[in-house]
Design a protein around this motif. Sequence first.
Motif, PDB file in Angstrom:
ATOM      1  N   ILE A  34       0.870  -1.177   0.000  1.00  0.00           N
ATOM      2  CA  ILE A  34       0.000   0.000   0.000  1.00  0.00           C
ATOM      3  C   ILE A  34       0.906   1.226   0.000  1.00  0.00           C
ATOM      4  O   ILE A  34       1.710   1.418   0.915  1.00  0.00           O
ATOM      5  N   VAL A  35       0.776   2.053  -1.042  1.00  0.00           N
ATOM      6  CA  VAL A  35       1.639   3.222  -1.202  1.00  0.00           C
ATOM      7  C   VAL A  35       0.771   4.474  -1.221  1.00  0.00           C
ATOM      8  O   VAL A  35      -0.073   4.635  -2.111  1.00  0.00           O
ATOM      9  N   VAL A  36       0.969   5.350  -0.260  1.00  0.00           N
ATOM     10  CA  VAL A  36       0.274   6.636  -0.235  1.00  0.00           C
ATOM     11  C   VAL A  36       1.139   7.658  -0.975  1.00  0.00           C
ATOM     12  O   VAL A  36       2.314   7.848  -0.642  1.00  0.00           O
ATOM     13  N   ARG A  51       2.644   5.911  10.006  1.00  0.00           N
ATOM     14  CA  ARG A  51       2.299   5.311  11.301  1.00  0.00           C
ATOM     15  C   ARG A  51       1.272   4.195  11.144  1.00  0.00           C
ATOM     16  O   ARG A  51       1.210   3.276  11.959  1.00  0.00           O
ATOM     17  N   CYS A  52       0.473   4.280  10.069  1.00  0.00           N
ATOM     18  CA  CYS A  52      -0.524   3.238   9.802  1.00  0.00           C
ATOM     19  C   CYS A  52       0.073   2.050   9.045  1.00  0.00           C
ATOM     20  O   CYS A  52      -0.641   1.090   8.741  1.00  0.00           O
ATOM     21  N   GLY A  53       1.356   2.113   8.737  1.00  0.00           N
ATOM     22  CA  GLY A  53       2.015   0.981   8.098  1.00  0.00           C
ATOM     23  C   GLY A  53       2.116   1.053   6.596  1.00  0.00           C
ATOM     24  O   GLY A  53       2.591   0.100   5.961  1.00  0.00           O
ATOM     25  N   ALA A  54       1.700   2.142   5.992  1.00  0.00           N
ATOM     26  CA  ALA A  54       1.778   2.266   4.538  1.00  0.00           C
ATOM     27  C   ALA A  54       3.134   2.818   4.118  1.00  0.00           C
ATOM     28  O   ALA A  54       3.812   3.506   4.891  1.00  0.00           O
ATOM     29  N   GLU A  55       3.523   2.511   2.887  1.00  0.00           N
ATOM     30  CA  GLU A  55       4.666   3.182   2.294  1.00  0.00           C
ATOM     31  C   GLU A  55       4.227   4.578   1.864  1.00  0.00           C
ATOM     32  O   GLU A  55       3.050   4.797   1.575  1.00  0.00           O
ATOM     33  N   VAL A  56       5.158   5.495   1.804  1.00  0.00           N
ATOM     34  CA  VAL A  56       4.833   6.854   1.379  1.00  0.00           C
ATOM     35  C   VAL A  56       5.757   7.260   0.243  1.00  0.00           C
ATOM     36  O   VAL A  56       6.986   7.141   0.337  1.00  0.00           O
ATOM     37  N   PHE A  57       5.143   7.720  -0.846  1.00  0.00           N
ATOM     38  CA  PHE A  57       5.879   8.278  -1.975  1.00  0.00           C
ATOM     39  C   PHE A  57       5.568   9.768  -2.002  1.00  0.00           C
ATOM     40  O   PHE A  57       4.407  10.165  -2.128  1.00  0.00           O
ATOM     41  N   VAL A  58       6.593  10.592  -1.888  1.00  0.00           N
ATOM     42  CA  VAL A  58       6.412  12.049  -1.877  1.00  0.00           C
ATOM     43  C   VAL A  58       6.740  12.598  -3.261  1.00  0.00           C
ATOM     44  O   VAL A  58       7.844  12.376  -3.778  1.00  0.00           O
ATOM     45  N   THR A  59       5.789  13.297  -3.869  1.00  0.00           N
ATOM     46  CA  THR A  59       6.024  13.851  -5.205  1.00  0.00           C
ATOM     47  C   THR A  59       7.021  14.993  -5.135  1.00  0.00           C
ATOM     48  O   THR A  59       7.237  15.592  -4.081  1.00  0.00           O
TER      49      THR A  59
END
Length: 352
Positions: A34-36, A51-59
């Motif tokens: 899961i990627v936010v 914190r919810c366990g998702a991956e984060v991709f920052v534009t």
Amino acid sequence: MTELVALVPAHDEQDGIVATLAGLYRQSLRPDRIVVVADNCADLTAEIAERCGAEVFVTSGNRDKKAGALNQAVPAVLDTLPDDALLLVQDADTVLNPGFVRCAVDALDEDEGVGAVGGIFFGEEGGGLLGLLQRMEYERYALEIHRKGNEAVVLTGTGTVFRARVLREVRAARRAGRIGGGDGYYSLASLTEDDEITKAVKTLGHRTVSPDGCWLVTEVMPTLPKLWHQRMRWQRGALENLRDYGLTRVTLPYFGQQIMLGLGAVALGLFAVFTVIVLVTVGWQGFSLFWTAITLIFVLERTLTVRGAGRRAVLLALPLVPELLYDVFRQLVFARSLVDLVLRRQEHWVAT
């Protein structure tokens, strides 16, 4: 086992991202990743997602809104996936029902001709009278999709599962000039990237479906100005996409829909003018048995088609007037969009 990755584009969605991610974690068939996609966020969206366990991709430096954010994030994910992988793209203001992913995967497994599976959206609770009217509209839209054999009219951004190879075909077609919109996965030339990518997928020969089990709950617009901006973006984008694609086998039904919208607006306007003229010239002539019967049949249809939205929706449908005014609002959006398109007025994206 087919690999599935969920992409959640989000711009300042700290208030709703937890519910969105919870909906993904509750899936009977959970995504492998899961990627936010945190796009120009000035709030805590990215931190909460992590914190919810998702991956984060920052534009980086994105000025092209959601389509631009996805065009940065999709390659970063898709380039590591095989052709038989799946990509779920879901808005951050949406909560999928627990069986959504399983239903979508089953639909893709059953028919290789299906290139993408779009969700059927229902409105969240709240929003007062305006929110209820939108929920009634969405209820009828879901019923219409079911009646048409679950063909996806639009691969809604609220939740769509794509085959990886189909998205690659879309990008290759853009780069080859077969379809417009830039050289990425999503068009940068469209106000409604979801509507445009639907036409792109269909133009490349793939079917799009929306099975009954792929339903989700999304936000409703709480005020008329927000609803106006949302619908102007949808309507203007739809018209521009048809202009850009032209009349083809794929776009013919969409042109038909727009023509019917226009005829509906004209018919309603003529009815109002005729009614006023009759009342002014000859006055009230009493009830007509024929037209009363026609009206009752119309009321029956309007009430039966919103039963799924609850008792309040049925009660609101009975007097007709609230929904008639709501239809007038939608037709004003259509008329304004058409005029702006003809006059080549610039339409600006407004956050809703």
